[in-house]
Design a protein around this motif. Structure first.
Motif, short mmCIF file in Angstrom:
data_model
loop_
_atom_site.label_atom_id
_atom_site.label_comp_id
_atom_site.label_asym_id
_atom_site.label_seq_id
_atom_site.Cartn_x
_atom_site.Cartn_y
_atom_site.Cartn_z
N PRO A 45 0.83 -1.21 0.00
CA PRO A 45 0.00 0.00 0.00
C PRO A 45 0.86 1.26 0.00
CG PRO A 45 -0.79 -1.58 1.61
CD PRO A 45 0.52 -2.10 1.13
N LYS A 46 0.37 2.29 -0.62
CA LYS A 46 1.11 3.54 -0.75
C LYS A 46 1.33 4.19 0.61
CE LYS A 46 0.88 8.13 -2.88
NZ LYS A 46 0.06 9.05 -3.72
N THR A 47 2.55 4.66 0.84
CA THR A 47 2.87 5.40 2.07
C THR A 47 2.36 6.83 1.93
OG1 THR A 47 4.85 4.08 2.49
CG2 THR A 47 4.70 6.22 3.58
N VAL A 48 1.49 7.24 2.84
CA VAL A 48 0.92 8.58 2.78
C VAL A 48 1.56 9.52 3.80
CG1 VAL A 48 -1.28 7.84 1.83
CG2 VAL A 48 -0.96 7.89 4.31
N GLY A 49 2.23 8.95 4.80
CA GLY A 49 2.89 9.77 5.80
C GLY A 49 3.98 8.99 6.50
N CYS A 50 5.07 9.66 6.83
CA CYS A 50 6.21 9.01 7.49
C CYS A 50 6.33 9.47 8.94
CB CYS A 50 7.51 9.34 6.75
SG CYS A 50 7.55 8.79 5.04
N CYS A 87 4.48 6.23 16.18
CA CYS A 87 3.52 5.29 15.59
C CYS A 87 3.97 4.72 14.25
CB CYS A 87 2.17 5.98 15.42
SG CYS A 87 1.50 6.70 16.94
N GLY A 88 5.15 5.07 13.77
CA GLY A 88 5.63 4.53 12.51
C GLY A 88 5.02 5.20 11.29
N ASP A 89 5.28 4.61 10.12
CA ASP A 89 4.75 5.16 8.87
C ASP A 89 3.28 4.79 8.71
OD1 ASP A 89 7.28 6.10 8.43
OD2 ASP A 89 7.82 4.54 6.97
N MET A 90 2.57 5.58 7.91
CA MET A 90 1.16 5.32 7.65
C MET A 90 0.96 4.99 6.18
SD MET A 90 -2.18 7.69 8.39
CE MET A 90 -2.08 7.33 10.13
N ARG A 91 0.25 3.88 5.93
CA ARG A 91 -0.03 3.45 4.57
C ARG A 91 -1.53 3.51 4.29
NH1 ARG A 91 4.51 1.35 2.34
NH2 ARG A 91 6.17 0.72 3.79
N ARG A 92 -1.86 3.82 3.06
CA ARG A 92 -3.26 3.97 2.68
C ARG A 92 -4.03 2.66 2.91
NH1 ARG A 92 -5.31 7.79 -0.41
NH2 ARG A 92 -3.23 8.36 -1.21
N GLY A 93 -5.17 2.78 3.59
CA GLY A 93 -6.03 1.63 3.83
C GLY A 93 -5.61 0.75 4.99
N MET A 117 -4.49 15.81 22.32
CA MET A 117 -3.80 14.90 21.41
C MET A 117 -3.42 15.65 20.14
SD MET A 117 -3.78 11.84 22.82
CE MET A 117 -4.67 10.56 23.71
N GLU A 118 -2.14 15.65 19.81
CA GLU A 118 -1.67 16.29 18.58
C GLU A 118 -0.99 15.24 17.70
OE1 GLU A 118 -0.69 20.84 20.16
OE2 GLU A 118 0.96 19.45 19.70
N TRP A 119 -1.51 15.07 16.48
CA TRP A 119 -0.96 14.11 15.53
C TRP A 119 -0.15 14.86 14.46
CZ3 TRP A 119 -2.01 8.80 15.96
CH2 TRP A 119 -3.02 8.46 16.87
N SER A 120 1.04 14.36 14.16
CA SER A 120 1.87 14.99 13.13
C SER A 120 2.62 13.92 12.34
CB SER A 120 2.87 15.98 13.75
OG SER A 120 3.80 15.29 14.58
N TRP A 121 3.03 14.27 11.12
CA TRP A 121 3.82 13.36 10.30
C TRP A 121 4.67 14.15 9.32
CZ3 TRP A 121 -0.63 10.65 7.09
CH2 TRP A 121 -1.16 11.56 6.18
N ARG A 122 5.46 13.43 8.55
CA ARG A 122 6.21 14.02 7.45
C ARG A 122 5.71 13.40 6.14
NH1 ARG A 122 10.62 12.25 6.76
NH2 ARG A 122 10.81 10.58 8.31
N LYS A 123 5.57 14.21 5.13
CA LYS A 123 5.26 13.69 3.81
C LYS A 123 6.45 12.87 3.31
CE LYS A 123 1.12 15.04 2.50
NZ LYS A 123 0.11 14.06 2.01
N PRO A 124 6.22 11.81 2.52
CA PRO A 124 7.32 10.95 2.07
C PRO A 124 8.46 11.69 1.40
CG PRO A 124 5.21 9.92 1.60
CD PRO A 124 4.90 11.31 2.09
N THR A 125 8.17 12.81 0.74
CA THR A 125 9.21 13.54 0.01
C THR A 125 9.70 14.78 0.76
OG1 THR A 125 7.50 14.77 -1.19
CG2 THR A 125 8.33 12.74 -2.20
N GLN A 126 9.28 14.93 2.03
CA GLN A 126 9.63 16.14 2.77
C GLN A 126 10.27 15.79 4.11
OE1 GLN A 126 6.04 18.44 3.16
NE2 GLN A 126 5.75 18.68 0.95
N GLU A 127 11.04 16.72 4.65
CA GLU A 127 11.64 16.57 5.97
C GLU A 127 10.85 17.32 7.03
OE1 GLU A 127 14.12 14.64 6.90
OE2 GLU A 127 14.25 13.87 4.85
N LYS A 128 10.08 18.31 6.61
CA LYS A 128 9.33 19.13 7.55
C LYS A 128 8.17 18.36 8.14
CE LYS A 128 6.73 23.46 7.90
NZ LYS A 128 6.20 24.64 7.14
N ARG A 129 8.01 18.44 9.46
CA ARG A 129 6.90 17.78 10.14
C ARG A 129 5.66 18.68 10.09
NH1 ARG A 129 5.88 13.61 13.03
NH2 ARG A 129 8.04 12.95 12.79
N THR A 130 4.49 18.06 9.84
CA THR A 130 3.25 18.80 9.69
C THR A 130 2.22 18.33 10.71
OG1 THR A 130 3.64 19.02 7.30
CG2 THR A 130 1.40 19.43 8.09
#
Length: 255
Positions: A45-50, A87-93, A117-130
């Motif tokens: 499955p596609k990785t949507v967030g790291c 929580c590790g990487d997130m994959r679609r579905g 509760m604040e949830w954040s991740w990095r896009k697969p092609t980015q270093e910045k946390r969102t």
């Protein structure tokens, strides 16, 4: 409040806790992205967030005691003002679950916030946390004995019980490796029997499947590690299982 990108549900094990506080209350968190993936294809499955992270900022006196879940860990900030769950990487579905255990101080009756509760991740092609989602976490305090006597949420109870299997299997394996075959077999059998009892009472087949897995592991290791003692818990069950069908193994091998 920011609510997007990730689907999250929160379920307490008890609908209400005592207004005198609680030494441990459990919260089941389920999170994922998109529709649940039903088919098991060969493509990943596609990785949507790291590097998905959950940052818990507690109210005064609230403490995150532990986190139970596959490949999860958490740490506290040096000043103790927040706890961070990795929580590790997130994959679609794909959806994951975890149990967060808290100690909560006394409070007046009613529904009150215990933290953010604040949830954040990095896009697969980015270093910045969102920052992708924030939720205020509430719980209901009461002195009402009727509310406090409501049974534990069965979904949370099942996750907690099934999550015990992995550490129990590891514990039993260490016993087998040390030559303590009977003790290892007893540990596996006891957990499997408890799961069979729950399967009978709740008619939930996931308990039955987990019990059968433990019996299979025990029987395999009995042969592998040279244990020839016969056990009486080779159980045959079906969907019509009842409490009367389940019996604990009548072997006390820890005398």
């Amino acid at each position: 409040m920011v609510k997007s990108m990730v689907n999250v549900t929160y379920t307490w094990d008890k609908e209400s806790i005592s207004a005198n506080g609680s030494e441990q209350v459990n919260l089941l968190i389920e999170w994922g992205h998109g529709a649940i993936r039903k088919r098991k294809g060969t493509l990943m499955p596609k990785t949507v967030g790291c590097d998905l992270q959950l940052r818990f900022i507690p109210e005064s006196g609230v403490n995150l005691l532990k986190v139970d879940g596959a490949r999860l860990n958490f740490n506290r900030s040096e000043d103790g003002e927040y706890m961070l769950v990795h929580c590790g990487d997130m994959r679609r579905g794909k959806y994951k679950q975890a149990i967060l255990s808290f100690s909560i101080p006394a409070h007046s009756s009613g529904r009150h916030i215990i933290g953010l509760m604040e949830w954040s991740w990095r896009k697969p092609t980015q270093e910045k946390r969102t920052l992708i989602r924030t939720d205020q976490l509430y719980i209901h305090y009461t002195h009402h004995l009727g509310l406090l006597s409501i049974p534990i949420n069965p979904k949370v109870e099942k996750y907690i019980k099934l999550n015990e299997t992995a550490p129990i299997v590891k514990k039993a394996l260490r016993m087998y490796e040390k030559g303590e075959h009977e003790r290892g077999a007893f540990v596996l059998t006891r957990q499997a029997d408890e799961l069979l009892i729950r399967a009978a009472r709740t008619e939930d087949m996931e308990y039955l499947e987990e019990a059968e897995l433990l019996f299979a592991v025990r029987n395999k290791w009995n042969g592998t590690f040279g244990l020839f003692q016969t056990y009486s818990s080779k159980v045959f069950v079906n969907k019509g299982i009842s409490v009367e069908d389940v019996r604990f193994t009548e072997i006390n091998i820890l005398k």
